[in-house]
Write a protein that holds these residues in place. Structure first.
Motif, mmCIF file in Angstrom:
data_model
loop_
_atom_site.group_PDB
_atom_site.id
_atom_site.type_symbol
_atom_site.label_atom_id
_atom_site.label_comp_id
_atom_site.label_asym_id
_atom_site.label_seq_id
_atom_site.Cartn_x
_atom_site.Cartn_y
_atom_site.Cartn_z
ATOM 1 N N ALA A 8 -12.630 27.246 24.158
ATOM 2 C CA ALA A 8 -12.486 28.204 23.061
ATOM 3 C C ALA A 8 -11.035 28.269 22.575
ATOM 4 O O ALA A 8 -10.771 28.272 21.362
ATOM 5 C CB ALA A 8 -12.957 29.583 23.509
ATOM 6 N N LEU A 11 -10.202 25.015 20.724
ATOM 7 C CA LEU A 11 -10.900 24.962 19.439
ATOM 8 C C LEU A 11 -10.183 25.802 18.385
ATOM 9 O O LEU A 11 -9.897 25.331 17.276
ATOM 10 C CB LEU A 11 -12.335 25.458 19.614
ATOM 11 C CG LEU A 11 -13.252 25.383 18.385
ATOM 12 C CD1 LEU A 11 -13.716 23.956 18.175
ATOM 13 C CD2 LEU A 11 -14.467 26.292 18.577
ATOM 14 N N VAL A 12 -9.865 27.032 18.737
ATOM 15 C CA VAL A 12 -9.230 27.953 17.786
ATOM 16 C C VAL A 12 -7.790 27.542 17.501
ATOM 17 O O VAL A 12 -7.355 27.540 16.336
ATOM 18 C CB VAL A 12 -9.292 29.401 18.324
ATOM 19 C CG1 VAL A 12 -8.500 30.339 17.426
ATOM 20 C CG2 VAL A 12 -10.740 29.868 18.422
ATOM 21 N N SER A 13 -7.060 27.169 18.525
ATOM 22 C CA SER A 13 -5.655 26.786 18.330
ATOM 23 C C SER A 13 -5.526 25.581 17.412
ATOM 24 O O SER A 13 -4.663 25.547 16.519
ATOM 25 C CB SER A 13 -5.004 26.479 19.682
ATOM 26 O OG SER A 13 -5.040 27.603 20.530
ATOM 27 N N TYR A 15 -7.602 24.659 15.086
ATOM 28 C CA TYR A 15 -7.929 25.001 13.708
ATOM 29 C C TYR A 15 -6.800 25.785 13.044
ATOM 30 O O TYR A 15 -6.511 25.598 11.853
ATOM 31 C CB TYR A 15 -9.241 25.777 13.628
ATOM 32 C CG TYR A 15 -9.785 25.810 12.212
ATOM 33 C CD1 TYR A 15 -10.231 24.636 11.611
ATOM 34 C CD2 TYR A 15 -9.826 26.988 11.481
ATOM 35 C CE1 TYR A 15 -10.708 24.638 10.315
ATOM 36 C CE2 TYR A 15 -10.294 26.999 10.178
ATOM 37 C CZ TYR A 15 -10.743 25.819 9.604
ATOM 38 O OH TYR A 15 -11.204 25.816 8.313
ATOM 39 N N LEU A 16 -6.143 26.641 13.805
ATOM 40 C CA LEU A 16 -5.021 27.400 13.256
ATOM 41 C C LEU A 16 -3.884 26.472 12.834
ATOM 42 O O LEU A 16 -3.216 26.702 11.822
ATOM 43 C CB LEU A 16 -4.521 28.417 14.280
ATOM 44 C CG LEU A 16 -5.447 29.604 14.556
ATOM 45 C CD1 LEU A 16 -4.886 30.465 15.686
ATOM 46 C CD2 LEU A 16 -5.655 30.444 13.300
ATOM 47 N N TRP A 42 -10.117 17.627 13.388
ATOM 48 C CA TRP A 42 -10.308 18.791 14.259
ATOM 49 C C TRP A 42 -11.324 18.467 15.357
ATOM 50 O O TRP A 42 -11.097 18.714 16.548
ATOM 51 C CB TRP A 42 -10.764 19.963 13.401
ATOM 52 C CG TRP A 42 -11.026 21.255 14.109
ATOM 53 C CD1 TRP A 42 -10.370 21.753 15.190
ATOM 54 C CD2 TRP A 42 -12.016 22.235 13.768
ATOM 55 N NE1 TRP A 42 -10.888 22.989 15.548
ATOM 56 C CE2 TRP A 42 -11.895 23.300 14.685
ATOM 57 C CE3 TRP A 42 -12.976 22.326 12.760
ATOM 58 C CZ2 TRP A 42 -12.714 24.430 14.645
ATOM 59 C CZ3 TRP A 42 -13.784 23.444 12.702
ATOM 60 C CH2 TRP A 42 -13.661 24.481 13.635
ATOM 61 N N LEU A 105 -12.361 29.800 8.825
ATOM 62 C CA LEU A 105 -13.459 28.838 8.834
ATOM 63 C C LEU A 105 -14.436 29.140 7.705
ATOM 64 O O LEU A 105 -14.941 28.225 7.039
ATOM 65 C CB LEU A 105 -14.178 28.878 10.181
ATOM 66 C CG LEU A 105 -15.299 27.848 10.378
ATOM 67 C CD1 LEU A 105 -14.735 26.441 10.442
ATOM 68 C CD2 LEU A 105 -16.086 28.152 11.647
#
Length: 241
Positions: A8, A11-13, A15-16, A42, A105
């Motif tokens: 998690a 994934l988030v890092s 995308y940021l 990504w 997103l």
């Protein structure tokens, strides 16, 4: 649980870090293919970072410039990320409008893909019309014909809906069936959410041509596509057993 937390965070890092570039590319239509490439980057970096290798059996290698309606089984939310890794084509997803409410997103999804709002009675007709226009513009469509994650017990699929096959026949473009063999084992659609480390495996099947078909062939085309994917899933299930 620790592995899931790492997945998690990664994934988030990722995308940021990538989103500012994507935001710029989403501002002009001619740059949107680059925004699509960001999604692929990504996905590839995500799978690399969490130690999940991807193994694809290409029984057909789609032309990156070709136009297709790409149909796959859908048992896991991981399927969305997987498609960006295994298919090089510039395509639009047909997906739930609820995604647009996810920060960042959702902005990308609204700008780049086709939304279906199941709460609106005319939404399916609207999304079908937009998908047909997308195909006519030279861009592929990626769709999960089950209409979401609906299987009571993977790998058994539920019946396909008609939309993918109507649009393929309308535009006379091939259907490309894809079997996602084990994403539901990596990220099961159940609570609590847990990632499990496996090799991600998929099969890209030869295309089904629609040239010469009419809307009276929708059911036959739908059943043929279902049978191709289902046969592969059942074969995998028997091997595992």
């Amino acid at each position: 649980m620790l592995y899931t937390i790492w997945c998690a965070i990664w994934l988030v890092s990722l995308y940021l870090v990538l989103f500012p570039f994507q935001f710029v590319f989403l501002q002009r239509n001619e740059w949107k293919p680059l925004a699509h490439k960001i999604n692929a980057i990504w996905g590839k970096l995500f799978f690399l970072g969490v130690g999940i290798s991807v193994r694809v059996e290409y029984r057909f290698k789609p032309d990156p410039r070709g136009v297709y309606v790409i149909c796959a089984n859908h048992f896991s939310y991981l399927d969305i990320a997987a498609m960006g890794v295994i298919i090089d084509n510039y395509y639009a997803f047909v997906g739930k409008s609820e995604v647009k409410h996810i920060p960042l997103l959702g902005y990308m999804f609204a700008k780049l893909h086709v939304q279906v709002d199941r709460s609106q009675p005319n939404s399916r007709a609207y999304s079908l019309a937009k998908s047909i226009r997308t195909l006519a513009s030279g861009r592929s469509i990626m769709i999960f014909p089950e209409g979401g994650i609906r299987a009571p017990e993977p790998p058994q699929m539920v019946a396909f809906k008609d939309g993918a096959f109507k649009m393929a026949i309308q535009q006379q473009v091939p259907i490309v069936p894809i079997t996602l063999l084990n994403n539901y084992q990596i990220l099961p659609d159940k609570s609590p959410i847990r990632f499990h480390r496996h090799v991600l495996r998929a099969v890209i099947h030869p295309p089904i041509e629609t040239v010469g078909m009419t809307q009276t062939d929708v059911d036959r085309l739908k059943q043929e596509t279902y049978q191709i994917i289902d046969t592969e899933l059942m074969s995998e299930k028997n091997v595992a057993a």
